[in-house]
Write a protein that holds these residues in place. Structure first.
Motif, PDB file in Angstrom:
ATOM      1  N   ILE A  88      28.306 -22.046   8.604  1.00 50.10           N
ATOM      2  CA  ILE A  88      28.902 -20.676   6.973  1.00 50.10           C
ATOM      3  C   ILE A  88      28.420 -20.055   7.738  1.00 50.10           C
ATOM      4  N   ALA A  89      28.772 -18.266   7.543  1.00 49.72           N
ATOM      5  CA  ALA A  89      28.630 -17.047   8.398  1.00 49.72           C
ATOM      6  C   ALA A  89      29.289 -16.096   6.780  1.00 49.72           C
ATOM      7  N   GLU A  90      28.465 -14.808   7.228  1.00 48.54           N
ATOM      8  CA  GLU A  90      28.391 -13.952   6.194  1.00 48.54           C
ATOM      9  C   GLU A  90      30.798 -13.362   6.296  1.00 48.54           C
ATOM     10  N   LEU A  91      30.821 -13.135   5.353  1.00 44.30           N
ATOM     11  CA  LEU A  91      32.202 -13.276   5.194  1.00 44.30           C
ATOM     12  C   LEU A  91      32.191 -11.408   6.045  1.00 44.30           C
ATOM     13  N   ILE A 124      40.346 -12.361   9.098  1.00 39.05           N
ATOM     14  CA  ILE A 124      39.676 -14.123   9.620  1.00 39.05           C
ATOM     15  C   ILE A 124      40.828 -14.635   8.465  1.00 39.05           C
ATOM     16  N   SER A 168      37.152 -23.055   8.668  1.00 39.14           N
ATOM     17  CA  SER A 168      36.090 -21.975   8.724  1.00 39.14           C
ATOM     18  C   SER A 168      35.497 -21.681   7.732  1.00 39.14           C
ATOM     19  N   HIS A 169      34.442 -21.164   7.660  1.00 33.53           N
ATOM     20  CA  HIS A 169      33.586 -21.092   6.379  1.00 33.53           C
ATOM     21  C   HIS A 169      32.638 -20.333   6.012  1.00 33.53           C
ATOM     22  N   PHE A 170      32.215 -19.473   5.017  1.00 33.95           N
ATOM     23  CA  PHE A 170      32.116 -18.067   5.104  1.00 33.95           C
ATOM     24  C   PHE A 170      31.121 -18.407   3.552  1.00 33.95           C
ATOM     25  N   TYR A 171      30.263 -16.778   2.956  1.00 32.41           N
ATOM     26  CA  TYR A 171      29.705 -16.950   2.266  1.00 32.41           C
ATOM     27  C   TYR A 171      29.743 -15.980   1.953  1.00 32.41           C
ATOM     28  N   ILE A 220      35.730 -19.985   1.071  1.00 35.95           N
ATOM     29  CA  ILE A 220      34.911 -18.989   1.186  1.00 35.95           C
ATOM     30  C   ILE A 220      33.485 -19.317  -0.328  1.00 35.95           C
TER      31      ILE A 220
END
Length: 209
Positions: free
Chosen positions: A198-201, A208, A24-27, A176
């Motif tokens: 890539i979703a907002e954290l 998560i 899972s990818h976040f920013y 992250i």
């Protein structure tokens, strides 16, 4: 600054495909570079207090690695190591082996205190800070399957982003990305090139983990 939001695979490419498929990818969006380290510490306040959590932090340069290590060294709930170019081979091997053991304990759900003088050390999360030049080398070293990979500095190319995942991320791990200002364009480019979302954290990071 508050936050805005078992056996190794047979080849690095297989490992990468597996990581992309399930990770899972976040920013985290940071308004100004001046607030970046503070935002990073706030993130660790949420993530780093998980006992035994294996984390890798990636930097583009040795200067940033040193800055991250200086800051993290003052956090009592994190056991810190770093990989840099002039580190001896035996020391490097020990750091990697210790971290891999930490990931095994995390995956088995066996992270707990056994009592004695090292109680606090046993309950810390585990962090390795590394530059791209010192990532585990696929041809001679096994990956370090971190549960959380933090890109303190966003790589400029998709190939580097992919290499970090192949070297430092568990198949079901979490990435992250810390993004400052104009880096949103770079993040979008990586997202499209790697076919990622890539979703907002989330504000509640525990959701998560």
């Amino acid at each position: 600054m508050a936050i805005d939001a078992a056996d190794s695979p047979s080849s690095p490419s297989q490992s990468l495909a597996h990581s992309i498929g399930q990770s899972s990818h976040f920013y985290i969006a940071v308004d100004r570079i001046d607030y970046k380290m503070l935002t990073f510490v706030e993130l660790l306040e949420e993530v780093g207090r998980r006992s035994g959590l294996p984390m890798v932090v990636c930097c583009n340069s040795r200067d940033e690695l040193d800055a991250v290590c200086y800051t993290v060294s003052s956090l009592p709930y994190i056991s810190l190591s770093s990989l840099y170019s002039d580190l001896g081979e035996s020391d490097r091997a020990q750091i990697l082996d210790t971290f891999r053991y930490a990931t095994i304990k995390w995956n088995q759900g066996t992270v707990q205190s056994t009592g004695g003088e090292d109680v606090e050390e046993e309950l810390k999360s585990h962090m390795v800070v590394v530059t791209d030049a010192c990532l585990p080398i696929a041809s001679s070293e096994s990956p370090v399957p971190a549960r959380v990979l933090i890109n303190y500095e966003l790589p400029l190319k998709k190939d580097v982003y992919m290499r970090r995942m192949a070297a430092c991320l568990a198949p079901d791990g979490i990435v992250i990305n810390m993004v400052v200002g104009g880096e949103v364009v770079t993040l979008k480019s990586i997202e499209e090139a790697c076919n990622l979302i890539i979703a907002e954290l989330p504000i509640q990071v525990s959701e998560i983990l």
